[in-house]
Scaffold this active site. Structure first.
Site, PDB file in Angstrom:
ATOM      1  N   ASP A 104      -4.351 -38.794  -6.377  1.00  0.00           N
ATOM      2  CA  ASP A 104      -5.617 -39.201  -5.772  1.00  0.00           C
ATOM      3  C   ASP A 104      -5.562 -40.618  -5.214  1.00  0.00           C
ATOM      4  O   ASP A 104      -4.702 -41.413  -5.572  1.00  0.00           O
ATOM      5  CB  ASP A 104      -6.734 -39.151  -6.821  1.00  0.00           C
ATOM      6  CG  ASP A 104      -7.104 -37.741  -7.222  1.00  0.00           C
ATOM      7  OD1 ASP A 104      -6.403 -36.786  -6.828  1.00  0.00           O
ATOM      8  OD2 ASP A 104      -8.103 -37.583  -7.957  1.00  0.00           O
ATOM      9  N   ASP A 105      -6.542 -40.900  -4.348  1.00  0.00           N
ATOM     10  CA  ASP A 105      -6.911 -42.260  -3.913  1.00  0.00           C
ATOM     11  C   ASP A 105      -6.070 -42.869  -2.804  1.00  0.00           C
ATOM     12  O   ASP A 105      -6.211 -44.050  -2.511  1.00  0.00           O
ATOM     13  CB  ASP A 105      -6.954 -43.242  -5.093  1.00  0.00           C
ATOM     14  CG  ASP A 105      -7.988 -42.863  -6.129  1.00  0.00           C
ATOM     15  OD1 ASP A 105      -8.795 -41.962  -5.860  1.00  0.00           O
ATOM     16  OD2 ASP A 105      -7.982 -43.465  -7.221  1.00  0.00           O
ATOM     17  N   HIS A 115     -10.937 -36.164  -0.738  1.00  0.00           N
ATOM     18  CA  HIS A 115     -11.365 -36.813  -1.985  1.00  0.00           C
ATOM     19  C   HIS A 115     -12.570 -37.730  -1.741  1.00  0.00           C
ATOM     20  O   HIS A 115     -12.728 -38.741  -2.419  1.00  0.00           O
ATOM     21  CB  HIS A 115     -10.191 -37.615  -2.569  1.00  0.00           C
ATOM     22  CG  HIS A 115     -10.395 -38.084  -3.989  1.00  0.00           C
ATOM     23  ND1 HIS A 115     -10.954 -37.288  -4.966  1.00  0.00           N
ATOM     24  CD2 HIS A 115     -10.098 -39.277  -4.594  1.00  0.00           C
ATOM     25  CE1 HIS A 115     -10.996 -37.967  -6.112  1.00  0.00           C
ATOM     26  NE2 HIS A 115     -10.493 -39.158  -5.919  1.00  0.00           N
ATOM     27  N   HIS A 130     -15.338 -42.642  -2.412  1.00  0.00           N
ATOM     28  CA  HIS A 130     -15.176 -42.415  -3.857  1.00  0.00           C
ATOM     29  C   HIS A 130     -16.436 -42.785  -4.665  1.00  0.00           C
ATOM     30  O   HIS A 130     -16.358 -43.470  -5.688  1.00  0.00           O
ATOM     31  CB  HIS A 130     -13.984 -43.229  -4.383  1.00  0.00           C
ATOM     32  CG  HIS A 130     -13.343 -42.630  -5.603  1.00  0.00           C
ATOM     33  ND1 HIS A 130     -13.840 -42.810  -6.881  1.00  0.00           N
ATOM     34  CD2 HIS A 130     -12.245 -41.847  -5.760  1.00  0.00           C
ATOM     35  CE1 HIS A 130     -13.070 -42.180  -7.753  1.00  0.00           C
ATOM     36  NE2 HIS A 130     -12.096 -41.587  -7.093  1.00  0.00           N
ATOM     37  N   TYR A 134     -14.055 -38.613  -9.772  1.00  0.00           N
ATOM     38  CA  TYR A 134     -14.318 -38.585 -11.219  1.00  0.00           C
ATOM     39  C   TYR A 134     -14.431 -37.153 -11.761  1.00  0.00           C
ATOM     40  O   TYR A 134     -14.775 -36.954 -12.929  1.00  0.00           O
ATOM     41  CB  TYR A 134     -15.591 -39.366 -11.580  1.00  0.00           C
ATOM     42  CG  TYR A 134     -15.668 -40.719 -10.935  1.00  0.00           C
ATOM     43  CD1 TYR A 134     -14.912 -41.789 -11.414  1.00  0.00           C
ATOM     44  CD2 TYR A 134     -16.485 -40.937  -9.822  1.00  0.00           C
ATOM     45  CE1 TYR A 134     -14.966 -43.043 -10.809  1.00  0.00           C
ATOM     46  CE2 TYR A 134     -16.546 -42.188  -9.207  1.00  0.00           C
ATOM     47  CZ  TYR A 134     -15.783 -43.233  -9.707  1.00  0.00           C
ATOM     48  OH  TYR A 134     -15.830 -44.474  -9.098  1.00  0.00           O
ATOM     49  N   HIS A 186      -2.440 -40.508  -9.937  1.00  0.00           N
ATOM     50  CA  HIS A 186      -2.919 -41.402  -8.883  1.00  0.00           C
ATOM     51  C   HIS A 186      -1.759 -42.089  -8.190  1.00  0.00           C
ATOM     52  O   HIS A 186      -0.787 -42.471  -8.848  1.00  0.00           O
ATOM     53  CB  HIS A 186      -3.890 -42.436  -9.465  1.00  0.00           C
ATOM     54  CG  HIS A 186      -5.158 -41.824  -9.971  1.00  0.00           C
ATOM     55  ND1 HIS A 186      -5.228 -41.172 -11.182  1.00  0.00           N
ATOM     56  CD2 HIS A 186      -6.391 -41.724  -9.406  1.00  0.00           C
ATOM     57  CE1 HIS A 186      -6.471 -40.700 -11.355  1.00  0.00           C
ATOM     58  NE2 HIS A 186      -7.193 -41.026 -10.287  1.00  0.00           N
TER      59      HIS A 186
END
Length: 227
Positions: free
Chosen positions: A46-47, A97, A101, A138, A190
């Site tokens: 992610d991210d 995603h 966020h 989350y 991540h």
């Protein structure tokens, strides 16, 4: 000088034999490698993307023969389109995603729609295709989030195992988390975690020891399947 053509011919014959042997060995090895996959798991990061972390992660994944789903934030896909293209070139799959966020369950339907739709567009504009998978930030979801996902043809993907790399998990702990994966299951990692990057070689070995291979996540079932 008279013997030179003979020496050259002999040398070429040796090279040809060596090449043929290598090709034969590779052909024999391919089915054995394929047969080793008794199941598939979904590695997810992610991210991203970023100039700071994406290149090293992609290099490590390619070096150890792993493919993964990259759940990109729209704001970063827009800022680093070359890294989105690098993910695709490295054989990765790209998911949505959200754009910034946020806690989507605390937002209105219009806000959720904006977060998801802008990310779809940012990833497509960057050359990453139109995502079919969505991971809510989350892992938080509700009926509003799910209705917007459905509007854009997205399958919601949470995870079966949390590596805890976002929470300072050690490299050992991240490897152990991957060891808990079973066929079809998905793990949360991540792209910015240095310990996760360091774990890649051992993750590859751990999966191989269990006969598991890194697969894609099916939009139909939400489970890891053969690429």
């Amino acid at each position: 000088m008279r013997n030179k053509p003979r020496i050259l011919a002999t040398g070429l014959a040796v090279v040809a034999t060596a090449v043929a042997s290598t090709v034969t060995s590779a052909a024999e090895a391919a089915p054995a490698h394929a047969a080793a996959c008794t199941g598939y798991v979904g590695l997810t990061f992610d991210d991203g993307p970023s100039n700071a972390h994406t290149p090293a992660l992609l290099n490590a994944l390619r070096q150890y023969g792993l493919r993964a789903t990259m759940f990109n934030e729209g704001q970063y896909a827009a800022a680093y389109p070359a890294q989105v293209r690098a993910e695709v070139s490295a054989g990765m799959w790209i998911g949505n995603h959200s754009y910034t966020h946020p806690h989507l369950t605390q937002q209105s339907q219009a806000q959720v729609d904006s977060e998801i739709s802008r990310t779809q567009q940012a990833i497509a504009n960057a050359g990453g295709g139109t995502p079919k998978l969505f991971r809510p930030p989350y892992g938080e979801t509700n009926a509003t989030v799910q209705s917007v996902e459905a509007k854009y043809g997205l399958t919601q993907i949470i995870w079966d195992v949390d590596s805890q790399d976002w929470n300072g998990a050690s490299t050992d702990a991240i490897v152990q988390a991957n060891a808990r994966l079973g066929n079809g299951q998905i793990i949360l990692m991540h792209e910015w975690s240095a310990n996760t990057l360091a774990a890649i070689p051992r993750i590859a070995q751990t999966l191989a020891n269990k006969g598991l291979c890194a697969g894609r996540i099916s939009p139909q079932t939400g489970r890891a399947v053969a690429p």
